[in-house]
Design a protein around this motif. Structure first.
Motif, mmCIF file in Angstrom:
data_model
loop_
_atom_site.group_PDB
_atom_site.id
_atom_site.type_symbol
_atom_site.label_atom_id
_atom_site.label_comp_id
_atom_site.label_asym_id
_atom_site.label_seq_id
_atom_site.Cartn_x
_atom_site.Cartn_y
_atom_site.Cartn_z
ATOM 1 N N ASP A 133 -3.169 4.049 -6.783
ATOM 2 C CA ASP A 133 -4.335 4.678 -6.173
ATOM 3 C C ASP A 133 -3.973 4.891 -4.701
ATOM 4 O O ASP A 133 -4.387 4.120 -3.827
ATOM 5 N N PRO A 134 -3.187 5.932 -4.408
ATOM 6 C CA PRO A 134 -2.638 6.082 -3.060
ATOM 7 C C PRO A 134 -3.687 6.429 -2.014
ATOM 8 O O PRO A 134 -4.682 7.090 -2.305
ATOM 9 N N VAL A 135 -3.439 5.966 -0.795
ATOM 10 C CA VAL A 135 -4.248 6.384 0.348
ATOM 11 C C VAL A 135 -3.914 7.843 0.615
ATOM 12 O O VAL A 135 -2.744 8.217 0.721
ATOM 13 N N SER A 136 -4.930 8.706 0.709
ATOM 14 C CA SER A 136 -4.706 10.137 0.902
ATOM 15 C C SER A 136 -4.757 10.512 2.377
ATOM 16 O O SER A 136 -5.674 10.089 3.098
ATOM 17 N N ASN A 196 2.097 9.303 10.397
ATOM 18 C CA ASN A 196 1.350 8.422 11.291
ATOM 19 C C ASN A 196 0.814 7.209 10.536
ATOM 20 O O ASN A 196 0.735 6.108 11.097
ATOM 21 N N GLY A 197 0.452 7.408 9.269
ATOM 22 C CA GLY A 197 -0.018 6.289 8.454
ATOM 23 C C GLY A 197 1.043 5.222 8.289
ATOM 24 O O GLY A 197 0.748 4.020 8.289
ATOM 25 N N GLN A 230 -0.966 1.683 8.189
ATOM 26 C CA GLN A 230 -2.040 1.917 7.222
ATOM 27 C C GLN A 230 -1.512 1.808 5.791
ATOM 28 O O GLN A 230 -2.239 1.434 4.878
ATOM 29 N N VAL A 231 -0.241 2.174 5.622
ATOM 30 C CA VAL A 231 0.435 2.052 4.331
ATOM 31 C C VAL A 231 1.840 1.515 4.566
ATOM 32 O O VAL A 231 2.366 1.566 5.680
ATOM 33 N N LYS A 238 0.828 -1.206 0.000
ATOM 34 C CA LYS A 238 0.000 0.000 0.000
ATOM 35 C C LYS A 238 0.862 1.256 0.000
ATOM 36 O O LYS A 238 1.815 1.383 0.763
ATOM 37 N N LEU A 239 0.480 2.211 -0.870
ATOM 38 C CA LEU A 239 1.177 3.482 -0.982
ATOM 39 C C LEU A 239 0.303 4.614 -0.456
ATOM 40 O O LEU A 239 -0.904 4.635 -0.670
ATOM 41 N N GLY A 240 0.927 5.546 0.227
ATOM 42 C CA GLY A 240 0.216 6.715 0.735
ATOM 43 C C GLY A 240 0.825 7.999 0.211
ATOM 44 O O GLY A 240 1.956 8.017 -0.274
#
Length: 280
Positions: free
Chosen positions: A182-185, A194-195, A200-201, A163-165
């Motif tokens: 489709d990155p986590v924003s 923090n992610g 989270q990523v 996963k990419l943020g």
């Protein structure tokens, strides 16, 4: 670089240049203080939205360019704009605002701020709404990954289905999307970090100087690794209201003088780190 809104209308933060004022007991609060007397002229006939002040819109935090330290806003951008304020014989006053207003020039056009300084990449889209100073910083993106992910590049991240943020509404996020992600924003640089910390990523794309700043912390350096430097050819500039030629020229002159007399290099080394190879 750009950053997204946090649902506020702006809060004033004392800066290093306001320390003497604070000592007298005058507290800067959200909105305009009683000392504000509306639009005025600074040295050289430059218009300012508040008498005796150069009001800078930014979006906190974004180390090493602007961040709070011991109750004051400091950083590379702050230090450069202090030079401009000195030329204008005023003090810099910083207003923390949603970054989305910078893309449209809303806070500049409404007279809340004289300029915006927030690690802002100069883009054709933004130049439709605001005027930029000459470039003052060449920026690159970076891929910061957790060590346990084993990620070594964006291609590697994709191959491993990790996963990419990215920070919302930034050129880093745009770049990730162009590369097919489709990155986590995340709404702020703090939220990006923090992610990573919370899993989270597995990796994030963000401006390289920010990664440099994060990795100075031993705890971060123990968990994360710089997986890839990404040269996107970006350059930062300071924003002014479209048509505000006098202030733009004052910014340009201050940047040029700082580079010529060595001040720029000293500030770069203080707030960012060693100068890039070949820069002097």
């Amino acid at each position: 670089m750009s950053r997204t809104a946090r649902g506020h209308h702006g809060r004033r933060i004392r800066t290093l240049t306001t320390a003497a004022v604070m000592a007298t007991g005058l507290v800067l609060a959200a909105g305009c203080s009683s000392s504000d007397s509306g639009p005025a002229k600074a040295a050289g006939g430059v218009s300012v939205v508040h008498k005796g002040k150069l009001t800078t819109c930014t979006h906190l935090p974004y180390p090493p360019f602007q961040f709070e330290q011991n109750g004051k806003v400091v950083g590379f951008d702050v230090a450069l704009i202090d030079l401009v304020a000195k030329d204008l014989k005023v003090e810099q006053d910083i207003l923390d605002t949603p970054f989305e207003n910078f893309k449209t020039g809303a806070f500049l056009n409404s007279g809340k701020c004289d300029l915006a300084a927030a690690g802002i990449t100069i883009t054709p889209e933004r130049k439709k709404n605001v005027d930029f100073s000459i470039p003052y910083f060449s920026a690159t993106q970076a891929l910061l990954a957790t060590k346990k992910s084993g990620v070594t590049s964006l291609d590697d991240l994709k191959a491993k289905h990790k996963k990419l943020g990215a920070q919302a509404q930034t050129t880093g996020e745009d770049y990730a999307k162009k590369r097919g992600f489709d990155p986590v924003s995340f709404e702020s640089s703090d939220a990006v970090l923090n992610g990573l910390r919370t899993g989270q990523v597995d990796a994030v794309v963000i401006d390289y100087p920010v990664v440099q700043s994060w990795l100075k912390d031993k705890a971060n350096a123990a968990q994360f690794t710089l997986a890839e430097n990404i040269d996107t050819g970006e350059k930062y500039g300071f924003m002014v209201k479209k048509g505000n030629t006098k202030l733009r020229q004052t910014l340009d002159k201050a940047i040029q003088r700082a580079k010529a007399d060595g001040t720029y290099n000293k500030l770069y080394e203080k707030w960012i780190g060693p100068l890039p190879q070949g820069q002097s």
